[in-house]
Design a protein around this motif. Structure first.
Motif, mmCIF file in Angstrom:
data_model
loop_
_atom_site.group_PDB
_atom_site.id
_atom_site.type_symbol
_atom_site.label_atom_id
_atom_site.label_comp_id
_atom_site.label_asym_id
_atom_site.label_seq_id
_atom_site.Cartn_x
_atom_site.Cartn_y
_atom_site.Cartn_z
ATOM 1 N N SER A 335 75.273 73.248 -21.140
ATOM 2 C CA SER A 335 76.010 73.109 -22.394
ATOM 3 C C SER A 335 75.694 74.255 -23.345
ATOM 4 O O SER A 335 76.586 74.849 -23.962
ATOM 5 N N TRP A 338 77.308 77.586 -22.161
ATOM 6 C CA TRP A 338 78.715 77.744 -22.537
ATOM 7 C C TRP A 338 78.858 78.005 -24.036
ATOM 8 O O TRP A 338 79.700 78.809 -24.455
ATOM 9 N N ARG A 342 80.931 81.327 -24.716
ATOM 10 C CA ARG A 342 82.326 80.898 -24.739
ATOM 11 C C ARG A 342 83.292 81.943 -25.313
ATOM 12 O O ARG A 342 84.491 81.899 -25.039
ATOM 13 N N ALA A 347 84.206 84.434 -20.157
ATOM 14 C CA ALA A 347 84.733 83.091 -20.422
ATOM 15 C C ALA A 347 86.241 83.115 -20.581
ATOM 16 O O ALA A 347 86.945 82.206 -20.130
ATOM 17 N N ILE A 354 84.579 77.855 -14.803
ATOM 18 C CA ILE A 354 84.534 77.613 -16.247
ATOM 19 C C ILE A 354 84.861 76.161 -16.586
ATOM 20 O O ILE A 354 84.237 75.556 -17.457
ATOM 21 N N VAL A 357 81.807 74.178 -16.149
ATOM 22 C CA VAL A 357 80.798 74.486 -17.159
ATOM 23 C C VAL A 357 81.145 73.840 -18.491
ATOM 24 O O VAL A 357 80.256 73.435 -19.250
ATOM 25 N N LYS A 358 82.423 73.708 -18.746
ATOM 26 C CA LYS A 358 82.866 73.136 -20.014
ATOM 27 C C LYS A 358 82.525 71.657 -20.137
ATOM 28 O O LYS A 358 82.374 71.141 -21.246
#
Length: 391
Positions: A335, A338, A342, A347, A354, A357-358
């Motif tokens: 978290s 990202w 981001r 990104a 991605i 990862v989000k």
């Protein structure tokens, strides 16, 4: 003592899992035996009702004309369609544009003072003549058949309110990939409609019977959630209509999106606390369980997450608990990863990983917003005033 910590840890884990997985799983199981939602009835003898389309606006001079034009273009008998703009004391040219639009087809109601969205809506309800009231934000777009489609649900006398299905669009107006959370929420609402009733409406576009709105309309509580609860008290139910799509643009500014989440949860907590009696299963049956599961359990997740981390640290000497602690640390690290990256080119290029990862970032972001909302509620903030999110 260690056994008590062990119990607290696993109960907390169980509550988080139940809030996001267990509750929908139970609904899916119930849907095999219970079928609610939209009832297909014979159209013979049923006439389209009079409708009051209420648009709430605050300083919307850039979008209000387009919204009014789209509303006038709805495929619905014009003699049965009343359009009202409820201005929350707009300070720009919104009111002037409304007054000069549609050759008298549009009614403007201006609240005597700025006290929030629901306060302005109250004045519109007082002059509305429709049997069905539609509530819409300026930024929400509908298909030309949207109004007629949502109204068809009211053939069923047991339905008191109907929610649209939310759909994101990008800056060019094209349908974009919905966030995982929105997809999950729409899936959950469909299950709830199949089993019994919704627990919440889409605040950007929903419809309700006049009888539901004319009693116990609170000017300091969010109208979407409160209208649904008023519907339950009237011995009716709320459903989602997947055929009625409310299109709205993403909020590109993540800080504004986070603040919107905080405000939404804070207002929802305010409604919940004032309607605590609806948790009585002997009076409200299945809906009490739904309200507890969908709202309260979800809003308690941030506290369970804190408890899980703290008790996991205390249990780290036990076999396997170091591994569980590392999993938690990895989740929070992803978290943070990202959050830091981001805005980088990597990104924005849209690599396949991605989207994965989000997920941790969004989960932490949502629950951080919930925790902050609880803090604001404890400090006496009720977020009565409303300002549309700029999209």
């Amino acid at each position: 003592m260690e056994d008590i910590i062990f119990l607290i840890f696993w109960v907390s884990v169980g509550m988080v899992v139940y809030a996001y997985v267990g509750y929908p799983a139970c609904l899916m199981g119930l849907s095999l035996f219970r079928k609610s939602g939209r009832v297909e009835t014979d159209s013979k003898g049923w006439e389209l009702p009079r409708v009051s389309f209420i648009i709430t606006a605050y300083n919307e001079e850039k979008q209000i004309a387009e919204k009014l034009q789209r509303t006038l273009s709805q495929d619905y008998p014009q003699e049965k369609l009343e359009i009202i703009v409820a201005s929350d004391c707009s300070t720009d040219k919104t009111d002037i544009i409304v007054e000069g639009f549609g050759r008298g087809r549009i009614k403007l109601v201006r609240a005597p003072e700025r006290r929030g969205k629901e306060f302005a809506q109250k004045y519109a309800i007082e002059i509305a003549k429709g049997d069905i009231l539609i509530f819409s934000d300026v930024a929400t777009s509908l298909d030309v058949q949207g109004l007629r489609t949502i109204i068809q649900n009211f053939k069923d006398p047991s339905i008191g309110c109907v929610s649209s299905e939310d759909r994101f669009i990008d800056a060019e107006g094209n349908i974009s990939g919905e966030g995982i959370y929105v997809k999950y929420e729409m899936f959950l609402r469909k299950l709830e409609s199949q089993v019994n009733s919704l627990v919440g409406l889409s605040g950007s576009f929903f419809a309700a019977r006049r009888s539901v709105c004319c009693h116990n309309w609170a000017t300091d509580l969010p109208s979407d959630f409160n209208t649904l609860l008023n519907t339950i008290r009237s011995n009716m139910k709320g459903v989602i209509d997947p055929a009625t799509i409310g299109y709205y643009k993403n909020i590109t500014d993540e800080k504004k999106e986070f603040n919107r989440k905080v405000r939404t949860v804070l207002r929802g907590i305010s409604v919940f606390m004032r309607n605590f009696s609806l948790l009585n299963p002997w009076r409200y049956g299945l809906f009490s369980w739904q309200l507890f599961s969908h709202k309260l359990c979800r809003w308690m997740v941030p506290f369970f997450l804190i408890i899980i981390m703290f008790t996991n640290i205390l249990l780290v000497q036990r076999t396997g608990y170091l591994f569980l602690l590392l999993i938690q640390g990895g989740f929070y690290s992803i978290s943070l990863f990202w959050y830091i990256l981001r805005d980088t080119a990597w990104a924005k290029e849209g690599h396949k990983m991605i989207s994965w990862v989000k997920i941790p970032f969004f989960f932490i972001s949502v629950n951080s917003a919930i925790a902050l909302a609880w803090w604001k509620y404890a400090m006496g903030d009720r977020a009565t005033f409303w300002e549309p999110s700029k999209r």
